[in-house]
Design an enzyme around this catalytic site. Structure first.
Site, PDB file in Angstrom:
ATOM      1  N   LYS A  37     -11.345  -3.203  -4.715  1.00 50.58           N
ATOM      2  CA  LYS A  37     -12.161  -1.987  -4.852  1.00 50.58           C
ATOM      3  C   LYS A  37     -11.379  -0.857  -5.491  1.00 50.58           C
ATOM      4  O   LYS A  37     -11.946   0.101  -5.976  1.00 50.58           O
ATOM      5  CB  LYS A  37     -12.733  -1.568  -3.509  1.00 50.58           C
ATOM      6  CG  LYS A  37     -11.752  -1.434  -2.382  1.00 50.58           C
ATOM      7  CD  LYS A  37     -12.523  -1.129  -1.092  1.00 50.58           C
ATOM      8  CE  LYS A  37     -12.053  -1.981   0.057  1.00 50.58           C
ATOM      9  NZ  LYS A  37     -12.962  -2.025   1.165  1.00 50.58           N
ATOM     10  N   LYS A  53      -5.888  -9.737  -7.569  1.00 48.09           N
ATOM     11  CA  LYS A  53      -7.040  -9.867  -6.690  1.00 48.09           C
ATOM     12  C   LYS A  53      -8.187  -8.962  -7.137  1.00 48.09           C
ATOM     13  O   LYS A  53      -7.930  -7.849  -7.599  1.00 48.09           O
ATOM     14  CB  LYS A  53      -6.609  -9.409  -5.286  1.00 48.09           C
ATOM     15  CG  LYS A  53      -6.984 -10.333  -4.193  1.00 48.09           C
ATOM     16  CD  LYS A  53      -6.478  -9.835  -2.862  1.00 48.09           C
ATOM     17  CE  LYS A  53      -6.831  -8.397  -2.563  1.00 48.09           C
ATOM     18  NZ  LYS A  53      -6.748  -8.018  -1.168  1.00 48.09           N
ATOM     19  N   LYS A 112       0.816  -1.214   0.000  1.00 47.70           N
ATOM     20  CA  LYS A 112       0.000   0.000   0.000  1.00 47.70           C
ATOM     21  C   LYS A 112       0.846   1.259   0.000  1.00 47.70           C
ATOM     22  O   LYS A 112       0.454   2.278  -0.565  1.00 47.70           O
ATOM     23  CB  LYS A 112      -0.959   0.008   1.198  1.00 47.70           C
ATOM     24  CG  LYS A 112      -2.095  -0.972   1.033  1.00 47.70           C
ATOM     25  CD  LYS A 112      -3.283  -0.608   1.900  1.00 47.70           C
ATOM     26  CE  LYS A 112      -4.457  -1.523   1.593  1.00 47.70           C
ATOM     27  NZ  LYS A 112      -5.514  -1.453   2.593  1.00 47.70           N
TER      28      LYS A 112
HETATM   29  P1  AMP Z   1     -11.215  -4.867   2.786  1.00 50.35           P
HETATM   30  O1  AMP Z   1     -12.252  -4.426   1.839  1.00 50.35           O
HETATM   31  O2  AMP Z   1      -9.843  -4.873   2.214  1.00 50.35           O
HETATM   32  O3  AMP Z   1     -11.347  -4.226   4.148  1.00 50.35           O
HETATM   33  O4  AMP Z   1     -11.520  -6.414   3.023  1.00 50.35           O
HETATM   34  C1  AMP Z   1     -12.628  -6.872   3.745  1.00 50.35           C
HETATM   35  C2  AMP Z   1     -12.580  -8.380   3.807  1.00 50.35           C
HETATM   36  O5  AMP Z   1     -12.747  -8.937   2.496  1.00 50.35           O
HETATM   37  C3  AMP Z   1     -11.255  -8.945   4.337  1.00 50.35           C
HETATM   38  O6  AMP Z   1     -11.514 -10.055   5.156  1.00 50.35           O
HETATM   39  C4  AMP Z   1     -10.530  -9.354   3.083  1.00 50.35           C
HETATM   40  O7  AMP Z   1      -9.625 -10.398   3.324  1.00 50.35           O
HETATM   41  C5  AMP Z   1     -11.672  -9.810   2.179  1.00 50.35           C
HETATM   42  N1  AMP Z   1     -11.328  -9.644   0.755  1.00 50.35           N
HETATM   43  C6  AMP Z   1     -11.015  -8.494   0.110  1.00 50.35           C
HETATM   44  N2  AMP Z   1     -10.770  -8.710  -1.200  1.00 50.35           N
HETATM   45  C7  AMP Z   1     -10.946 -10.052  -1.396  1.00 50.35           C
HETATM   46  C8  AMP Z   1     -10.841 -10.909  -2.556  1.00 50.35           C
HETATM   47  N3  AMP Z   1     -10.537 -10.435  -3.765  1.00 50.35           N
HETATM   48  N4  AMP Z   1     -11.097 -12.228  -2.376  1.00 50.35           N
HETATM   49  C9  AMP Z   1     -11.422 -12.724  -1.160  1.00 50.35           C
HETATM   50  N5  AMP Z   1     -11.531 -11.978  -0.040  1.00 50.35           N
HETATM   51  C10 AMP Z   1     -11.304 -10.655  -0.154  1.00 50.35           C
END
Ligand code: AMP
Ligand code: TRP
Length: 333
Positions: free
Chosen positions: A201, A198, A114
């Site tokens: 967002k 991956k 990041k």
């Molecule tokens: P974040 O939006 O980064 O706060 O992620 C929220 C949750 O979603 C966390 O538990 C991440 O590990 C999971 N997550 C985010 N992106 C992915 C993805 N592409 N595949 C699986 N899990 C994800």
């Protein structure tokens, strides 16, 4: 015995199918086991580790809460709240930052990703972010933390911090050492445009992800445009070697259908890609468009969301303020 569950999602907008399959779908399943007690947090303090527009942040906190509710997290069964309303998180985070070691944080790969090339310009918050995450978890004596694969290293750090606090202050088992709950399969949903990246967002291409706010037509269109390759549908799982896009699409199908990857492979072997994509589009639309409709409904009139967050934060405050009080006593304050 039931599990004590804690997890958090950042309110940074554009929650997508990866968040749903990797995290939120699990949250709901864990909640629906009556033996468990679950706390789900909109981690807004984590969000400001990168610059946020205050008005957008405010909306994103509500939107993330709406995603929780629309996906089936029930405020009568789980505590749903936003982190900044419970001051114990920031307080415990300071205490734990005096326990955590620089060397531990220097190993965190998410910070390196990041912060990018110009580490000197990253916020200090981004660097100490995993300590705040440890505070979140440890304040609630969580035994299990459902997260996607990318958070595993942060969970290990939380375990190290808990153990060091307990040993530095000779209070064995005071901070509970949490276990990560990472699904064996489908814990990393990939971009629809590049099977090696991956689903995220922050990807500039909206076609790379299914947003949880996409309507049926948008979902179908995105699946139709998803990248595949020139070979036929595989008939064995080793037929997926070096075919990350196809593996990802079959994985999405399997996960939303609650079946194994092997079963999805069997179901579609011999089919052509367009038949598979039609079925997949139908399934994703069937699972996601009711969620997106509900999100939009909840966001039209946000008094319900505000009420749920307020009540949730009161319950969370109760638990977290007691724990931080005990921490302070142990420390000698
Ligand atoms: P974040 O939006 O980064 O706060 O992620 C929220 C949750 O979603 C966390 O538990 C991440 O590990 C999971 N997550 C985010 N992106 C992915 C993805 N592409 N595949 C699986 N899990 C994800
Ligand atoms: N760091 C997590 C993420 O980016 C979000 C998070 C913050 C979290 N605090 C947490 C996850 C506590 C689980 C438990 O996805």
């Amino acid at each position: 015995m039931g599990k004590k569950i804690f997890s958090g999602v950042q309110p940074s907008g554009n929650l997508h199918l990866g968040n749903y399959i990797g995290a939120i779908k699990n949250f709901v399943e864990l909640q629906n086991n009556k033996e468990n007690s679950c706390v789900y947090c909109v981690v807004d303090l984590h969000a400001i580790t990168v610059k946020q527009d205050p008005n957008i942040l405010k909306n994103n906190i509500k939107e993330t809460t709406a995603v929780f509710l629309a996906s089936g997290i029930d405020p009568n069964k789980s505590i749903i709240f936003n982190q900044s309303e419970v001051s114990a998180h920031a307080e415990a985070s300071w205490i734990l930052s005096c326990v955590a070691r620089m060397g531990w944080l220097n190993r965190m790969t998410q910070f390196k990703e990041k912060a990018g090339k110009d580490k000197e310009k990253a916020s200090i918050g981004l660097y100490v972010y995993p300590i705040l995450m440890a505070a979140d978890i440890l304040l609630y004596d969580a035994t299990h933390v459902p997260v996607g694969e990318d958070q595993k290293q942060h969970l290990e750090l939380s375990r190290d911090i808990a153990q060091k606090f307990n040993s530095d202050y000779s209070c064995p088992n005071f901070l509970k050492v949490p276990e990560p709950l990472i699904q064996k399969s489908f814990s990393r949903i990939m971009s629809l445009k590049d099977g090696k990246k991956k689903m995220s967002k922050s990807d500039p291409s909206d076609l790379s992800r299914i947003n949880l706010t996409d309507n049926k037509d948008e979902i179908i269109n995105k699946i139709k445009k998803a990248k595949t390759d020139n070979f036929s549908m595989p008939d064995k799982s080793n037929g997926l070697d070096k075919r990350p896009e196809v593996e990802n699409l079959l994985g999405i199908y399997a996960s939303l259908n609650n079946q194994s990857l092997e079963n999805s492979i069997k179901e579609f072997s011999g089919n052509n890609f367009s038949d598979f994509k039609n079925k997949l589009a139908e399934l994703v639309a069937e699972k996601i468009s009711p969620i997106s409709k509900e999100i939009n409904k909840l966001l039209k009139e946000t008094t319900l969301i505000d009420k749920i967050l307020l009540e949730g934060s009161e319950k969370a405050q109760d638990i977290a303020s007691k724990k931080v009080k005990e921490m302070k006593k142990i420390i000698g304050f």
